[in-house]
Design a protein around this motif. Structure first.
Motif, PDB file in Angstrom:
ATOM      1  N   ASP A 430       0.819  -1.214   0.000  1.00  0.00           N
ATOM      2  CA  ASP A 430       0.000   0.000   0.000  1.00  0.00           C
ATOM      3  C   ASP A 430       0.850   1.261   0.000  1.00  0.00           C
ATOM      4  OD1 ASP A 430      -2.403  -1.388   0.041  1.00  0.00           O
ATOM      5  OD2 ASP A 430      -2.370  -1.597   2.214  1.00  0.00           O
ATOM      6  N   TRP A 431       1.984   1.226   0.715  1.00  0.00           N
ATOM      7  CA  TRP A 431       2.856   2.398   0.762  1.00  0.00           C
ATOM      8  C   TRP A 431       3.271   2.818  -0.648  1.00  0.00           C
ATOM      9  CZ3 TRP A 431       3.274   4.558   5.439  1.00  0.00           C
ATOM     10  CH2 TRP A 431       3.106   3.756   6.573  1.00  0.00           C
ATOM     11  N   GLY A 432       3.593   1.853  -1.482  1.00  0.00           N
ATOM     12  CA  GLY A 432       4.053   2.170  -2.832  1.00  0.00           C
ATOM     13  C   GLY A 432       2.987   2.828  -3.674  1.00  0.00           C
ATOM     14  N   LEU A 433       1.769   2.282  -3.638  1.00  0.00           N
ATOM     15  CA  LEU A 433       0.691   2.850  -4.448  1.00  0.00           C
ATOM     16  C   LEU A 433       0.297   4.236  -3.965  1.00  0.00           C
ATOM     17  CD1 LEU A 433       0.525  -0.056  -5.557  1.00  0.00           C
ATOM     18  CD2 LEU A 433      -1.964   0.187  -5.561  1.00  0.00           C
ATOM     19  N   THR A 491      -4.112  -3.760   0.009  1.00  0.00           N
ATOM     20  CA  THR A 491      -5.361  -3.823   0.775  1.00  0.00           C
ATOM     21  C   THR A 491      -6.264  -2.655   0.375  1.00  0.00           C
ATOM     22  OG1 THR A 491      -4.642  -2.408   2.608  1.00  0.00           O
ATOM     23  CG2 THR A 491      -3.992  -4.735   2.699  1.00  0.00           C
ATOM     24  N   ASP A 492      -7.388  -2.573   1.067  1.00  0.00           N
ATOM     25  CA  ASP A 492      -8.318  -1.456   0.832  1.00  0.00           C
ATOM     26  C   ASP A 492      -7.646  -0.101   1.012  1.00  0.00           C
ATOM     27  OD1 ASP A 492     -10.387  -3.170   0.332  1.00  0.00           O
ATOM     28  OD2 ASP A 492     -11.221  -3.083   2.359  1.00  0.00           O
ATOM     29  N   THR A 493      -6.649  -0.036   1.883  1.00  0.00           N
ATOM     30  CA  THR A 493      -5.996   1.235   2.197  1.00  0.00           C
ATOM     31  C   THR A 493      -5.520   1.956   0.946  1.00  0.00           C
ATOM     32  OG1 THR A 493      -5.286   0.362   4.341  1.00  0.00           O
ATOM     33  CG2 THR A 493      -4.129   2.309   3.511  1.00  0.00           C
ATOM     34  N   SER A 494      -4.882   1.219   0.029  1.00  0.00           N
ATOM     35  CA  SER A 494      -4.385   1.860  -1.195  1.00  0.00           C
ATOM     36  C   SER A 494      -5.389   1.792  -2.338  1.00  0.00           C
ATOM     37  CB  SER A 494      -3.071   1.210  -1.635  1.00  0.00           C
ATOM     38  OG  SER A 494      -3.252  -0.169  -1.909  1.00  0.00           O
ATOM     39  N   ILE A 495      -6.091   0.687  -2.464  1.00  0.00           N
ATOM     40  CA  ILE A 495      -7.006   0.537  -3.597  1.00  0.00           C
ATOM     41  C   ILE A 495      -8.095   1.601  -3.557  1.00  0.00           C
ATOM     42  CG2 ILE A 495      -8.620  -1.009  -4.762  1.00  0.00           C
ATOM     43  CD1 ILE A 495      -5.697  -1.877  -4.957  1.00  0.00           C
ATOM     44  N   THR A 496      -8.627   1.880  -2.378  1.00  0.00           N
ATOM     45  CA  THR A 496      -9.730   2.851  -2.283  1.00  0.00           C
ATOM     46  C   THR A 496      -9.274   4.273  -2.570  1.00  0.00           C
ATOM     47  OG1 THR A 496      -9.327   3.050   0.104  1.00  0.00           O
ATOM     48  CG2 THR A 496     -11.025   1.482  -0.609  1.00  0.00           C
ATOM     49  N   LYS A 497      -7.977   4.556  -2.431  1.00  0.00           N
ATOM     50  CA  LYS A 497      -7.492   5.923  -2.611  1.00  0.00           C
ATOM     51  C   LYS A 497      -6.748   6.139  -3.926  1.00  0.00           C
ATOM     52  CE  LYS A 497      -7.055   7.042   2.314  1.00  0.00           C
ATOM     53  NZ  LYS A 497      -7.706   5.842   2.853  1.00  0.00           N
TER      54      LYS A 497
END
Length: 625
Positions: A430-433, A491-497
């Protein structure tokens, strides 16, 4: 566009057509629903793109063919043709309504009869492209175009033919090849891929009557090349057993100046043969040597030294190729496309050196390192910086060593990318995205920190760090295709944003076990141009997600949700209500969806939809409506 319906009715159709020409195809389709004027303007705009229309051999196609005729459609593909009455009716309708202005006709894999084919062919006097690949029934008897009066008519119909695809024909012989090509005097492109060409055996033994009805010989092909040397520009001999002596004879044909040559999976092709090719055909602009397993660095060096005009080079699946093969790649100044997929010994180090020097750098628009496990972040970072002005397509699928450093370099330096493939890059997080630098002390606890740190999860904090780093995936606003399949740490953390792309048409999020309905809804709302969405084996998706996301997926044509075990008939209900343009749906291994649910779904959608389902202990089932 906020022009009112009253104002647009006063605009000439030509003006509206011109305006719509600046829109993506999906947007033009939506614009065609405004009113009748916009509908005809959109159809005219679509026709100018030479779009290929797929027409299945069903009774439902008959009315559609008449509609296509009013638009003067010029490129069609007929599928599932056989000797049935319905197929004959479709052929008759195409001949009558579309034939006079057809320029491209694809019959790939059809089982139509010789009589039906000749009838269709004679109705298409303007053909410039004909695809008969896999049409084995046409050539099985050996009597195609055997009647003199038919040959005369076929010559008139095929006088403008420039492209002929005969790939994969088991029964193609010298006799049938000569009859067909003899009717097309202006051929510029020919494909004999995967045909049973004989190179060693000579059935003629010095005679010049090359009309065997039993085999397709290289000697006869060579005769053809000598006769058509002045006009032939592209040749595909993929999957044949071409040898070095045969290659020597081919490339030395007097007057032959090939521009494109495809030799995929020619496993007998040697470095020597490639050297001969580069020496005698220096005008090539496209060369495909993928899967030619005997080739090594010598072949790549010969290409760099001899083919200075090359624009497209495919060297995929060459297991003997190393970075040394690219020592001379600086000579290929016109190179625009380079495919090195599945070259397991290539790390990209030599390409990095060349691209780091502005005066030597090729203007690559497409680059593939898929399955190159030696590729490292440092190479990706250097290439991203160097190729920023030109690169549009980047495939790093299964480059298992790349990390967040690579995705942030891509996001920072390649804002014009339209295609990005990162499937199976399992170190991406997620950090990368998000474009957020991962704290050192937290690298071993990524998921826990992302879930627990409210500063990271808050929209305002994330937006602030996005401005600071300028490396979020969301910077790639021109993306039309994105593949993140099996990047299992996302996870949702990056996909949603981060997944918010207005022009995105194809997206794969399959095999992401941690994403939930929140990701599905966010993707649907942020990518409303999606035509293909793959979320197979995302086990946390539920009916609620599809019920909420469906209204934002109006343009969806292909949906893959196989292995999503929590889905039930409610998902099918939501899809059938909202996704009216759907053409295919894969719900295999969705144990909560029964055969009865599928049958009900079939009844609720237009005829083109195909539903695939696989039940435990059973076979794949395909339903075409």
């Amino acid at each position: 566009m906020e022009t009112s319906g009253m104002e647009t009715r006063r605009l000439p159709v030509e003006v509206i057509t011109y305006i719509l020409s600046f829109l993506p195809i999906a947007d033009r389709k939506e614009a065609s629903l405004v009113n009748h004027t916009w509908y005809f303007a959109a159809q005219d705009s679509l026709r100018q793109e030479n779009i290929l229309y797929n027409i299945p051999a069903t009774s439902a196609s008959l009315a559609a063919i008449e509609s296509l005729a009013r638009r003067r459609v010029s490129c069609v593909s007929l599928t599932s043709l056989d000797s049935s009455t319905v197929s004959r009716d479709v052929i008759q309708a195409v001949s009558c309504h579309l034939g006079p202005h057809l320029q491209s006709l694809c019959l790939r894999g059809s089982s139509l009869t010789e009589t039906a084919f000749v009838h269709l062919l004679l109705a298409c006097p303007c053909l410039s492209s004909l695809d008969l690949s896999g049409c084995n029934s046409l050539f099985m008897s050996g009597t195609l175009l055997s009647k003199s009066e038919t040959i005369g008519q076929a010559r008139q119909a095929l006088t403008n033919l420039q492209e002929l695809n005969l790939a994969g024909l088991r029964y193609l012989s010298d006799l049938s090849f000569n009859r067909l090509t003899g009717c097309a005097p202006h051929l510029a492109r020919l494909s004999l891929a995967r045909c049973h060409l004989t190179f060693e055996f000579d059935p003629y033994r010095g005679t010049s009557n090359y009309n065997s009805s039993a085999l397709l010989s290289f000697r006869n092909l060579l005769r053809f090349l000598k006769e058509r040397a002045s006009s032939l520009r592209a040749l595909d001999l993929s999957g044949t057993s071409i040898t070095s002596p045969a290659m020597r004879s081919l490339v030395q044909v007097e007057g032959l100046r090939l521009r494109e040559l495809v030799l995929q999976n020619c496993r007998d092709l040697s470095n020597e043969a490639v050297g001969l090719l580069c020496t005698h055909q220096p005008h090539l602009t496209a060369l495909d040597l993928a899967g030619c397993s005997e080739l090594s660095d010598r072949a790549a060096l010969a290409v760099s030294a001899g083919l200075r005009a090359l624009q497209s080079l495919c060297l995929g699946k060459l297991q003997r190729l190393t970075d040394r093969g690219f020592l001379g790649i600086a000579e290929l100044r016109s190179l625009q496309r380079l495919d090195l997929s599945e070259c397991s010994l290539v790390s990209g180090s030599e390409l990095v050196k060349v691209c780091s020097t502005p005066e030597l750098r090729p203007s690559l628009a497409s680059l593939s390192f898929a399955f190159c496990s030696l590729l490292r972040d440092s190479s990706v970072l250097s290439l991203a910086r160097s190729l920023s002005p030109s690169l549009r397509v980047l495939d790093l699928s299964s480059c298992v060593s790349i990390t967040n450093v690579s995705i942030q370099a891509i996001s920072s330096h390649l804002p014009r990318l339209t295609v990005l493939r990162l499937a199976w890059c399992k170190e991406l997080t997620d950090w990368g995205l998000l474009g957020v630098e991962e704290p050192r002390e937290e690298r071993n606890h990524r998921r826990e920190n992302l879930e627990q740190d409210p500063k990271v999860l808050s929209d305002s904090t994330w937006n602030e760090s996005r401005k600071q780093h300028q490396a979020s995936l969301q910077a790639l606003q021109q993306l039309q295709e994105l593949d993140l399949m099996a990047c299992s740490k996302l996870t949702d953390t990056s996909i949603t944003k981060a997944i918010r792309f207005p022009a995105l048409r194809r997206l794969s999020l399959s095999l992401l076990p941690e994403i939930t309905d929140a990701s599905l809804v966010a993707v649907a709302r942020g990518c409303q141009s999606l035509e293909l969405l793959s979320m197979s084996h995302c086990g946390k998706l539920t009916d609620k997600g599809f019920m909420e996301a469906g209204s934002s997926l109006r343009r969806l044509q292909h949906l893959v949700i196989s292995g999503c075990s929590q889905l039930t008939r409610q998902t099918l209900t939501a899809i059938s209500r909202e996704c009216r343009q759907l053409k295919s749906l894969d719900v295999s291994m969705c144990h909560g969806i029964s055969m009865a649910d599928i049958e009900l779904f079939q009844a609720q959608l237009p005829l083109q939809t195909c539903v695939q389902s696989r039940f435990v202990g059973g076979a794949d089932l395909s339903f075409t409506l």
